[in-house]
Design a protein around this motif. Structure first.
Motif, PDB file in Angstrom:
ATOM      1  N   MET A   1      34.250  58.272  71.365  1.00  0.00           N
ATOM      2  CA  MET A   1      33.372  58.053  69.919  1.00  0.00           C
ATOM      3  C   MET A   1      35.478  57.456  70.076  1.00  0.00           C
ATOM      4  SD  MET A   1      31.537  59.200  66.848  1.00  0.00           S
ATOM      5  CE  MET A   1      30.986  60.026  68.139  1.00  0.00           C
ATOM      6  N   LYS A   2      35.263  56.277  68.592  1.00  0.00           N
ATOM      7  CA  LYS A   2      35.623  55.635  68.181  1.00  0.00           C
ATOM      8  C   LYS A   2      35.903  55.809  66.271  1.00  0.00           C
ATOM      9  CE  LYS A   2      39.286  51.915  67.491  1.00  0.00           C
ATOM     10  NZ  LYS A   2      39.986  50.898  67.933  1.00  0.00           N
ATOM     11  N   VAL A   3      36.094  56.042  65.541  1.00  0.00           N
ATOM     12  CA  VAL A   3      36.139  55.930  64.382  1.00  0.00           C
ATOM     13  C   VAL A   3      37.027  55.618  63.170  1.00  0.00           C
ATOM     14  CG1 VAL A   3      35.706  57.961  61.697  1.00  0.00           C
ATOM     15  CG2 VAL A   3      35.148  58.490  64.272  1.00  0.00           C
ATOM     16  N   ILE A   4      37.316  54.540  62.558  1.00  0.00           N
ATOM     17  CA  ILE A   4      37.633  53.885  62.013  1.00  0.00           C
ATOM     18  C   ILE A   4      37.422  53.135  60.353  1.00  0.00           C
ATOM     19  CG2 ILE A   4      38.560  51.390  61.944  1.00  0.00           C
ATOM     20  CD1 ILE A   4      36.662  51.191  64.240  1.00  0.00           C
ATOM     21  N   SER A   5      38.700  53.695  59.662  1.00  0.00           N
ATOM     22  CA  SER A   5      37.819  53.889  58.474  1.00  0.00           C
ATOM     23  C   SER A   5      38.084  52.399  57.539  1.00  0.00           C
ATOM     24  CB  SER A   5      39.574  54.737  57.751  1.00  0.00           C
ATOM     25  OG  SER A   5      39.764  56.197  58.042  1.00  0.00           O
ATOM     26  N   THR A   6      37.905  53.095  55.901  1.00  0.00           N
ATOM     27  CA  THR A   6      37.345  51.848  55.604  1.00  0.00           C
ATOM     28  C   THR A   6      38.336  51.555  54.762  1.00  0.00           C
ATOM     29  OG1 THR A   6      35.119  52.331  54.502  1.00  0.00           O
ATOM     30  CG2 THR A   6      35.002  51.869  56.523  1.00  0.00           C
ATOM     31  N   ASN A   7      37.918  51.006  53.465  1.00  0.00           N
ATOM     32  CA  ASN A   7      38.689  50.704  52.450  1.00  0.00           C
ATOM     33  C   ASN A   7      38.580  51.763  51.013  1.00  0.00           C
ATOM     34  OD1 ASN A   7      36.952  48.793  51.698  1.00  0.00           O
ATOM     35  ND2 ASN A   7      37.544  46.969  50.650  1.00  0.00           N
ATOM     36  N   ILE A   8      36.799  51.949  51.547  1.00  0.00           N
ATOM     37  CA  ILE A   8      36.459  53.362  50.413  1.00  0.00           C
ATOM     38  C   ILE A   8      36.500  54.921  51.482  1.00  0.00           C
ATOM     39  CG2 ILE A   8      33.956  53.350  49.215  1.00  0.00           C
ATOM     40  CD1 ILE A   8      33.473  50.375  49.280  1.00  0.00           C
ATOM     41  N   ASP A   9      37.231  55.894  50.364  1.00  0.00           N
ATOM     42  CA  ASP A   9      37.374  56.352  51.254  1.00  0.00           C
ATOM     43  C   ASP A   9      36.575  57.436  51.813  1.00  0.00           C
ATOM     44  OD1 ASP A   9      38.668  59.196  51.832  1.00  0.00           O
ATOM     45  OD2 ASP A   9      38.663  60.371  49.652  1.00  0.00           O
ATOM     46  N   GLY A  10      35.494  57.873  52.793  1.00  0.00           N
ATOM     47  CA  GLY A  10      34.836  58.619  53.167  1.00  0.00           C
ATOM     48  C   GLY A  10      33.818  57.860  54.003  1.00  0.00           C
ATOM     49  N   LEU A  11      33.880  56.262  53.559  1.00  0.00           N
ATOM     50  CA  LEU A  11      33.214  55.313  54.839  1.00  0.00           C
ATOM     51  C   LEU A  11      33.741  55.413  55.808  1.00  0.00           C
ATOM     52  CD1 LEU A  11      30.431  53.485  53.847  1.00  0.00           C
ATOM     53  CD2 LEU A  11      31.853  52.119  53.208  1.00  0.00           C
ATOM     54  N   LEU A  12      33.215  55.498  57.078  1.00  0.00           N
ATOM     55  CA  LEU A  12      33.411  55.067  58.260  1.00  0.00           C
ATOM     56  C   LEU A  12      32.355  54.580  59.605  1.00  0.00           C
ATOM     57  CD1 LEU A  12      34.496  59.558  58.334  1.00  0.00           C
ATOM     58  CD2 LEU A  12      35.865  57.692  58.367  1.00  0.00           C
ATOM     59  N   VAL A  13      33.210  53.400  59.720  1.00  0.00           N
ATOM     60  CA  VAL A  13      32.883  52.885  60.978  1.00  0.00           C
ATOM     61  C   VAL A  13      32.384  53.417  62.393  1.00  0.00           C
ATOM     62  CG1 VAL A  13      32.925  50.264  62.865  1.00  0.00           C
ATOM     63  CG2 VAL A  13      32.901  50.681  59.993  1.00  0.00           C
ATOM     64  N   VAL A  14      31.855  53.573  62.864  1.00  0.00           N
ATOM     65  CA  VAL A  14      31.221  54.300  64.571  1.00  0.00           C
ATOM     66  C   VAL A  14      31.344  53.863  65.686  1.00  0.00           C
ATOM     67  CG1 VAL A  14      30.443  56.663  65.604  1.00  0.00           C
ATOM     68  CG2 VAL A  14      31.099  56.635  62.752  1.00  0.00           C
ATOM     69  N   GLU A  15      31.882  53.506  66.358  1.00  0.00           N
ATOM     70  CA  GLU A  15      32.321  53.060  67.799  1.00  0.00           C
ATOM     71  C   GLU A  15      31.748  53.586  68.799  1.00  0.00           C
ATOM     72  OE1 GLU A  15      35.200  50.346  67.773  1.00  0.00           O
ATOM     73  OE2 GLU A  15      34.443  48.672  67.018  1.00  0.00           O
ATOM     74  N   PRO A  16      30.885  53.941  69.772  1.00  0.00           N
ATOM     75  CA  PRO A  16      30.216  54.862  70.932  1.00  0.00           C
ATOM     76  C   PRO A  16      31.096  53.881  71.948  1.00  0.00           C
ATOM     77  CG  PRO A  16      28.355  53.414  70.264  1.00  0.00           C
ATOM     78  CD  PRO A  16      29.728  53.255  69.325  1.00  0.00           C
ATOM     79  N   ASN A  17      31.811  55.056  72.894  1.00  0.00           N
ATOM     80  CA  ASN A  17      31.687  54.890  74.075  1.00  0.00           C
ATOM     81  C   ASN A  17      30.281  54.465  75.122  1.00  0.00           C
ATOM     82  OD1 ASN A  17      34.868  55.397  73.586  1.00  0.00           O
ATOM     83  ND2 ASN A  17      34.551  57.363  74.113  1.00  0.00           N
TER      84      ASN A  17
END
Length: 181
Positions: A1-17
């Protein structure tokens, strides 16, 4: 799993393997221990929701002012343009929005912490949308922000007018809406 930060604190994109071959694919859509390790969020999910919507249906922007819900959202069929709006008055990004395509194809998920309004627009012929919440649905605390509030300025990828519920047609403007501290 990869977690990507956004331009808003706490809001995260999650990309599964995703593991795939000519037979299909497999991926772990949620693992509490791994999610906490990678995001720093120890969420206890208490409710799963599943909706199906036709093209150009716009749902949102919804939130609960009490019993605020964190949401982990994803699409299992079709595609949507998913949006979160920061409603935390103490945040430097109060009133700002983030949008991303979530689809069955890209398998991305979005972690939306409590304190945000959420909505999505179906961009495929139909879409199935699943989300986990950290608190139960409480209709007495539910609120809606108007999807096209010019103060927020969401750039929805619309083709024509959206299909809206009566509740969503009557959403409040950000300036008049209940917000979080």
């Amino acid at each position: 799993m990869k977690v990507i930060s956004t331009n808003i604190d706490g809001l995260l994109v999650v990309e599964p393997n995703v593991f795939g071959d000519d037979r299909g694919f497999f991926f772990e859509s949620f693992n509490a221990r791994r999610f906490a390790e990678l995001t720093g969020v120890e969420a206890e999910f208490v409710q799963d929701n599943h909706s199906r919507s036709a093209k150009n249906v716009l749902r949102g922007l919804h939130y609960q002012i009490e019993q605020a819900q964190g949401k982990l959202v994803r699409v299992t069929a079709g595609s949507v343009f998913d949006v979160a709006v920061d409603l935390r008055k103490s945040s430097p990004t109060f009133g700002k929005w983030f949008g991303i395509e979530l689809s069955a194809e890209n398998k991305r998920q979005l972690w939306i912490p409590p304190g945000f309004a959420h909505g999505f627009l179906v961009t495929s012929d139909a879409a199935e949308f699943l989300y986990k919440t950290t608190d139960y649905y409480a209709p007495q605390h539910e609120r809606a922000i108007l999807w096209n509030d010019p103060a927020i300025g969401i750039e929805w990828p619309l083709q024509g007018e959206p299909l809206l519920s009566g509740k969503d047609q009557k959403g409040a403007l950000l300036a008049e809406a209940d917000a979080f501290p």
